[in-house]
Design a protein around this motif. Structure first.
Motif, PDB file in Angstrom:
ATOM      1  N   PRO A 162       0.837  -1.211   0.000  1.00  0.00           N
ATOM      2  CA  PRO A 162       0.000   0.000   0.000  1.00  0.00           C
ATOM      3  C   PRO A 162       0.868   1.256   0.000  1.00  0.00           C
ATOM      4  O   PRO A 162       1.914   1.304   0.653  1.00  0.00           O
ATOM      5  CB  PRO A 162      -0.802  -0.116   1.300  1.00  0.00           C
ATOM      6  N   THR A 163       0.435   2.262  -0.730  1.00  0.00           N
ATOM      7  CA  THR A 163       1.123   3.553  -0.659  1.00  0.00           C
ATOM      8  C   THR A 163       0.720   4.261   0.635  1.00  0.00           C
ATOM      9  O   THR A 163      -0.371   4.038   1.164  1.00  0.00           O
ATOM     10  CB  THR A 163       0.762   4.441  -1.857  1.00  0.00           C
ATOM     11  N   PRO A 164       1.580   5.126   1.172  1.00  0.00           N
ATOM     12  CA  PRO A 164       1.275   5.789   2.444  1.00  0.00           C
ATOM     13  C   PRO A 164       0.033   6.690   2.360  1.00  0.00           C
ATOM     14  O   PRO A 164      -0.242   7.291   1.319  1.00  0.00           O
ATOM     15  CB  PRO A 164       2.528   6.629   2.702  1.00  0.00           C
ATOM     16  N   LEU A 165      -0.697   6.748   3.460  1.00  0.00           N
ATOM     17  CA  LEU A 165      -1.784   7.708   3.633  1.00  0.00           C
ATOM     18  C   LEU A 165      -1.297   8.693   4.683  1.00  0.00           C
ATOM     19  O   LEU A 165      -1.241   8.373   5.873  1.00  0.00           O
ATOM     20  CB  LEU A 165      -3.060   7.005   4.078  1.00  0.00           C
ATOM     21  N   LEU A 166      -0.929   9.886   4.241  1.00  0.00           N
ATOM     22  CA  LEU A 166      -0.207  10.828   5.088  1.00  0.00           C
ATOM     23  C   LEU A 166      -1.108  11.951   5.594  1.00  0.00           C
ATOM     24  O   LEU A 166      -1.864  12.546   4.812  1.00  0.00           O
ATOM     25  CB  LEU A 166       0.964  11.432   4.310  1.00  0.00           C
ATOM     26  N   PRO A 167      -1.010  12.287   6.881  1.00  0.00           N
ATOM     27  CA  PRO A 167      -1.791  13.413   7.406  1.00  0.00           C
ATOM     28  C   PRO A 167      -1.157  14.749   7.043  1.00  0.00           C
ATOM     29  O   PRO A 167       0.065  14.906   7.105  1.00  0.00           O
ATOM     30  CB  PRO A 167      -1.761  13.186   8.919  1.00  0.00           C
ATOM     31  N   LEU A 168      -1.988  15.680   6.649  1.00  0.00           N
ATOM     32  CA  LEU A 168      -1.540  17.036   6.323  1.00  0.00           C
ATOM     33  C   LEU A 168      -2.447  18.010   7.054  1.00  0.00           C
ATOM     34  O   LEU A 168      -3.657  18.052   6.796  1.00  0.00           O
ATOM     35  CB  LEU A 168      -1.607  17.270   4.811  1.00  0.00           C
ATOM     36  N   GLU A 169      -1.875  18.772   7.971  1.00  0.00           N
ATOM     37  CA  GLU A 169      -2.672  19.712   8.753  1.00  0.00           C
ATOM     38  C   GLU A 169      -2.792  21.035   8.010  1.00  0.00           C
ATOM     39  O   GLU A 169      -1.789  21.677   7.687  1.00  0.00           O
ATOM     40  CB  GLU A 169      -2.021  19.944  10.125  1.00  0.00           C
TER      41      GLU A 169
END
Length: 328
Positions: A31-38
């Motif tokens: 899986p490709t990363p699911l990254l948090p962006l604030e």
């Protein structure tokens, strides 16, 4: 559906097909990363598809399609049409399976995409964009070689394969304890990705983003019928989203599921690319940043946990420098 029905090229894409594609994709790709962006106190969850082996989500649909070919079909090879990301997906899958591939690509595609496709062993046939009909060129190649057309978005396998991005994102959110409703904001060209996401995540809210001048899907949804891009000479940095018109196989899904849409400008796309670089340390190509651009510009009202597709990162250095550096 039976295995035979799922292999019928005249069938409609389905969620069952997406689940089948997911089992196949999971065997060869992590899986490709699911990254948090604030952003402004809100967490955006960004699916980093530029970290795929070919730098874009297109590998998903290409693998699902090509890995289903019969032995006889594999011997005749495949033909694809693409500005570059689907081209690399087809070339990558064909090389892995030992299948000859011919890809029809525009002369003005990013050099990085043309060179990467050739490096994967595919034969590249260039055409003038605008001016020549890539589908007609591909049809002639299919007729001459007997190969199988692997269309960039108008193909049930390709649509299902792209939908695996949504299944991955849902699983990743649940692993973080976020199992409520989600709002997917997707970059849109021909509608293969957004159509696949609609099938994969039937409970999700779906929004799409297209570049200014190439918003044919959005205008088609407003008109209730498929319409073409009005000016194929309209300049855009989003080469990956330059599709003259969508296909019924995509439109029939999207007209029932798209909750909102946004047309984004080059300056908004540049701002999204810059933010992805500064905050996520990711290189996103212009077309891959359209969904993030729509959110940052306030053109999409977020309804639930937002999942944003960063759909590709294949971009020539000069273009990237001009966009991120503010000189485009």
């Amino acid at each position: 559906m039976t295995e035979q029905e799922l292999r019928d090229p005249k069938r409609k894409p389905s969620r069952e097909g997406v689940l089948r594609a997911m089992s196949k994709v999971a065997e060869i790709l992590p899986p490709t990363p699911l990254l948090p962006l604030e952003v402004d106190g809100r967490t955006l969850w960004c699916k980093a598809e530029m970290l795929q082996p070919i730098g874009a989500f297109k590998i998903r649909g290409a693998w699902h399609r090509i890995s289903d070919l019969s032995d006889e079909e594999r011997q005749r090879g495949v033909v694809g049409v693409s500005s570059g990301n689907h081209a690399q997906g087809v070339a990558w899958a064909a090389k892995r399976l030992g299948i000859p591939a011919i890809i029809v690509m525009p002369e003005n595609a990013p050099k990085a995409k043309i060179q990467a496709t050739q490096a994967l062993g595919a034969e590249v046939v260039l055409y003038k964009r605008p001016g020549q009909d890539r589908d007609a060129i591909a049809a002639e190649l299919v007729e001459r070689t007997g190969g199988t057309l692997v269309h960039a978005f108008g193909d049930p396998w390709v649509i299902e394969g792209q939908g695996t991005l949504g299944l991955e994102a849902e699983a990743q959110l649940k692993a973080r304890g976020l199992d409520g409703p989600i709002h997917i904001i997707a970059c849109c060209g021909g509608g293969g990705l957004s159509g696949g996401l609609a099938l994969a995540c039937p409970e999700a809210t779906l929004s799409i983003a297209e570049p200014e001048g190439w918003d044919d899907v959005i205008r088609s949804l407003a008109a209730g019928e498929i319409v073409s891009v009005t000016d194929q000479h309209h300049p855009t940095p989003c080469d990956a989203l330059q599709t003259p018109r969508t296909y019924p196989i995509n439109f029939d899904i999207l007209k029932l599921r798209v909750a909102s849409s946004a047309v984004v400008k080059p300056v908004e796309i540049a701002a999204a690319m810059r933010l992805a670089f500064e905050k996520l340390h990711l290189v996103v190509e212009p077309g891959g940043a359209a969904a993030l651009a729509a959110v940052l510009a306030g053109k999409v009202e977020l309804k639930a946990t937002p999942v944003i597709t960063l759909s590709g990162g294949n971009v020539d250095w000069d273009t990237y420098h001009a966009m991120v550096g503010g000189t485009a």
